[in-house]
Design an enzyme around this catalytic site. Structure first.
Site, PDB file in Angstrom:
ATOM      1  N   ASP A 441       0.973  -1.164   0.020  1.00  0.00           N
ATOM      2  CA  ASP A 441       0.010  -0.088   0.257  1.00  0.00           C
ATOM      3  C   ASP A 441       0.963   1.447   0.049  1.00  0.00           C
ATOM      4  O   ASP A 441       1.872   1.142   0.478  1.00  0.00           O
ATOM      5  CB  ASP A 441      -0.617   0.364   1.550  1.00  0.00           C
ATOM      6  CG  ASP A 441      -2.435   0.643   1.152  1.00  0.00           C
ATOM      7  OD1 ASP A 441      -2.596   1.783  -0.148  1.00  0.00           O
ATOM      8  OD2 ASP A 441      -2.772   0.204   2.042  1.00  0.00           O
ATOM      9  N   ASP A 498     -10.220   2.281  -3.604  1.00  0.00           N
ATOM     10  CA  ASP A 498     -11.152   1.955  -2.586  1.00  0.00           C
ATOM     11  C   ASP A 498     -12.157   1.286  -2.574  1.00  0.00           C
ATOM     12  O   ASP A 498     -12.918   1.437  -1.363  1.00  0.00           O
ATOM     13  CB  ASP A 498     -10.323   2.923  -1.392  1.00  0.00           C
ATOM     14  CG  ASP A 498      -8.958   2.092  -1.369  1.00  0.00           C
ATOM     15  OD1 ASP A 498      -8.276   1.022  -0.917  1.00  0.00           O
ATOM     16  OD2 ASP A 498      -8.491   3.376  -0.448  1.00  0.00           O
TER      17      ASP A 498
END
Length: 694
Positions: A441, A498
């Site tokens: 990430d 997301d």
């Protein structure tokens, strides 16, 4: 004297010409020319007239337009000597190394001690051109700007299609009309970014998804980047891509651009998408085991967030495996002191409060269920509230008093000690535990767009892959903030967004398919109540949207009713039964005559089968559905088609629509010209139409 070069793929020809050994100009880029075409005559035919109010010649729009010509638009390079004085090189051809599918031309300015190297490689199997350039100097100089090889934009194009976005809304496609002057899009965020995907589509007049001519470009770089589109006063158009300008500009003697990937299509935007999908699959991606089917993921993030409890995770893992998951990914919250997003980034040690015996008990249990195990990291970041930052505050990139992002700072990977630390921590965990997957990430932008940070990330990923060649890596950056061919040369999956809102996901996936194939595009079945949009959507829609890409689940399976579990298992079983050909085929966008409906068709590589996903996104303006026309089929072939999920028809659907009753056999031409009549559907319905060539 005119010198000419041509490079071909099966669908396109690129012709360059040079007068008096100057930097070459692209005089033709488009549909394949006959092999007997006289390139010298073609170059002469491209010469322009002269009129009043202008110079007595037309300065070249070369692969790197030169300000010293003087060129009337934005130059392709901007150079200064060590004292800051501008340099205006005059390059002359020094070396020609050309072959059937590649071109390497070296130009020199002996007086200034500069060399410019142009490289073009044509990939015949994907119909994509790979262009790059490099600049070398005998003396240290400042390179304020170096564009990848500059390409002309088509005169018959009325607008560009650019890609912008935001968190939970990536890959938004915008029409930008051509006008006189320059349009600059510069991403100074230090990563590819949600906001400025480094690509552009140039449809020619009348082009659609399925027909007409179009051009596509993508700059394969994972850091700050710049795109310049300019229409000159004389009507010529140019496109430039390169690295973003850097505030800490330093003297250097060598600069190389990232590759610029370019392609042409005579069959609409879908031809571009098919070319880029093929190129990524065949020449960029490097799977540890290319023959391994892409496993169904379960990611625990939206089920537990930071609350990691071994018994709860085991329960969830057992339920996920029963639904068909093949890989369990433990997301953020597993490492020392990590109870929320305010602390502990950088302290990559297993939290013994949550996992007293380490990760082994969870991994062993996950493996006993027939799943492999993946782990979340955010290696490039650090929280000020962490042991790492307290020990090494000088490891943070930027000023100490900078504005934080998600309570965190960026580690300065240009320092070798930082990369050594990260490699040791990650590698030791990969060695200690049976981990076959990393979710990597990147949750905040850089304080400055330094190219060295991106190069260091590439180096770290390369080193980890060399040490652990069986581990797959996902590129995630608050969702789709780092998606490009540069990062995908080192990773194997992207987290597109997301947002697990399936309506948002469907249009994002459809737009991203102009560059990305299905097997790298992660898509998860989110919770019934979407955590990022607040919308409630039926399980059928959520499941089939995920099954159309690299499928996964990211909800708490304990919330599922028996009926919801049945629908999800059915879609998962379908994905597993079809992923072998889906992940080798092409995603083609459908042209819909109803603004409330979006659709795509995934066509097998051999053309023998397809599946169309047609989504009712909002209520239609008219009473009854308009036919949906398919694409990419053989006009004279006969296809058997059936609706995989007729039970999704709305309760108000009362007619005997043929596809509700059973399979049909129709020609490819009928399916592409007349189209299919679908039952009435409520919003958040995804039709799944399967087809086989008879």
């Amino acid at each position: 004297m005119i010198q000419t070069w041509r490079i071909d793929t099966p669908v396109q020809t690129l012709v360059l010409a040079s007068q008096e050994s100057r930097l070459p100009t692209v005089v033709y880029w488009g549909q394949s020319l006959p092999l007997q075409e006289n390139l010298a005559v073609l170059a002469a035919a491209a010469q322009r007239d002269i009129t009043g109010g202008m110079l007595d010649g037309v300065p070249d729009l070369s692969v790197s337009p030169q300000a010293g010509d003087p060129f009337p638009g934005q130059p392709g390079m901007q150079l200064r000597d060590a004292k800051g004085k501008g340099l205006l090189p005059v390059f002359s051809l020094a070396l020609d190394e050309s072959a059937d599918n590649s071109l390497c031309l070296t130009y020199k300015d002996a007086a200034l001690g500069l060399s410019y190297v142009l490289e073009i490689l044509a990939q015949a199997d994907s119909d994509v051109l790979r262009l790059s350039c490099a600049l070398q100097s005998h003396q240290p100089i400042f390179v304020d700007w170096l564009a990848a090889p500059v390409l002309p934009a088509p005169q018959q194009s009325e607008h560009m299609l650019e890609f912008s976005g935001r968190w939970c809304g990536e890959f938004q496609m915008n029409e930008v009309p051509w006008n006189s002057g320059a349009r600059l899009r510069e991403c100074r965020l230090g990563r590819t970014s949600h906001e400025h995907f480094p690509g552009v589509i140039l449809p020619c007049r009348g082009a659609t998804n399925s027909q007409g001519q179009a051009f596509g470009l993508h700059y394969g770089w994972s850091g700050g980047h710049r795109m310049l589109a300019e229409e000159l006063p004389d009507g010529r158009r140019q496109l430039q891509f390169g690295h973003a300008s850097q505030p800490d500009q330093a003297l250097c003697q060598s600069v190389t651009t990232a590759p610029l990937f370019a392609t042409f299509s005579a069959c609409g935007l879908n031809g571009l998408g098919a070319a880029f999908q093929s190129h990524l699959r065949q020449h960029v991606l490097q799977f540890p085991d290319a023959a391994r089917p892409r496993p169904v993921h379960y990611n625990c993030w939206e089920a537990v967030y930071f609350k990691h409890d071994l018994d709860t995770l085991k329960d969830i893992a057992q339920r996920a495996a029963a639904l068909g998951a093949e890989r369990f990914v433990l997301d953020d919250g597993w490492f020392k002191g990590r109870d929320d997003d305010t602390s502990s980034l950088g302290d990559w040690l297993v939290d013994r409060r949550k996992f007293p015996e380490g990760l082994t008990p969870l991994i062993d249990y996950v493996k006993s269920l027939g799943m492999s195990f993946g782990l979340w990291f955010e290696p490039e970041m650090v929280n000020p509230d962490s042991d790492l930052y307290r020990a090494h505050p000088d490891w943070a990139l930027g000023r100490p008093e900078q504005l934080l992002g998600r309570q965190q700072m960026v580690l300065d990977l240009s320092q070798s000690a930082v990369c050594d630390y990260l490699f040791e921590r990650i590698s030791s965990l990969l060695s200690e535990y049976d981990i076959d997957y990393i979710k990597w990430d990147h949750n905040r932008v850089l304080p400055t767009p330094v190219a060295g940070q991106t190069e260091a990330v590439y180096g770290l990923l390369d080193a980890l892959r060399s040490a652990h060649p069986s581990v797959e890596i996902e590129s995630c950056a608050s969702g789709g903030g780092r998606i490009d061919f540069g990062i995908l040369q080192r990773t194997h999956r992207v987290w597109l967004s997301d947002s697990n809102d399936a309506i948002e996901r469907f249009w994002m996936q459809r737009n991203a398919a102009l560059f990305l194939p299905s097997e790298v595009t992660g898509s998860h079945v989110g919770p019934r109540l979407c955590h990022t949009s607040g919308r409630v959507m039926p399980i059928g829609f959520r499941a089939w949207v995920a099954a159309s890409r690299h499928m996964g689940f990211e909800m708490d399976p304990r919330e599922l009713t028996d009926d919801e579990a049945r629908v999800l298992q059915d879609a998962t079983d379908w994905y597993k039964a079809n992923r072998d050909w889906l992940h080798q085929g092409h995603i083609l966008r459908l042209d819909s005559d109803d603004a409330a409906v979006l659709g795509e068709l995934q066509l097998a590589r051999d053309g023998q089968r397809f599946v169309a996903f047609v989504g009712q996104i909002t209520p239609s303006a008219q009473t009854l559905p308009r036919p949906i026309r398919l694409t990419g089929l053989a006009p004279d072939a006969l296809y058997q088609i059936q609706l995989r999920n007729p039970d999704q028809a709305a309760a108000v659907s009362r007619g005997k629509v043929a596809l509700k009753v059973g399979p049909l056999s129709l020609s490819g031409r009928a399916l592409m010209e007349l189209g299919l009549q679908l039952p009435i559907a409520f919003p958040a319905t995804l039709w799944v139409i399967e087809g086989k060539k008879l």
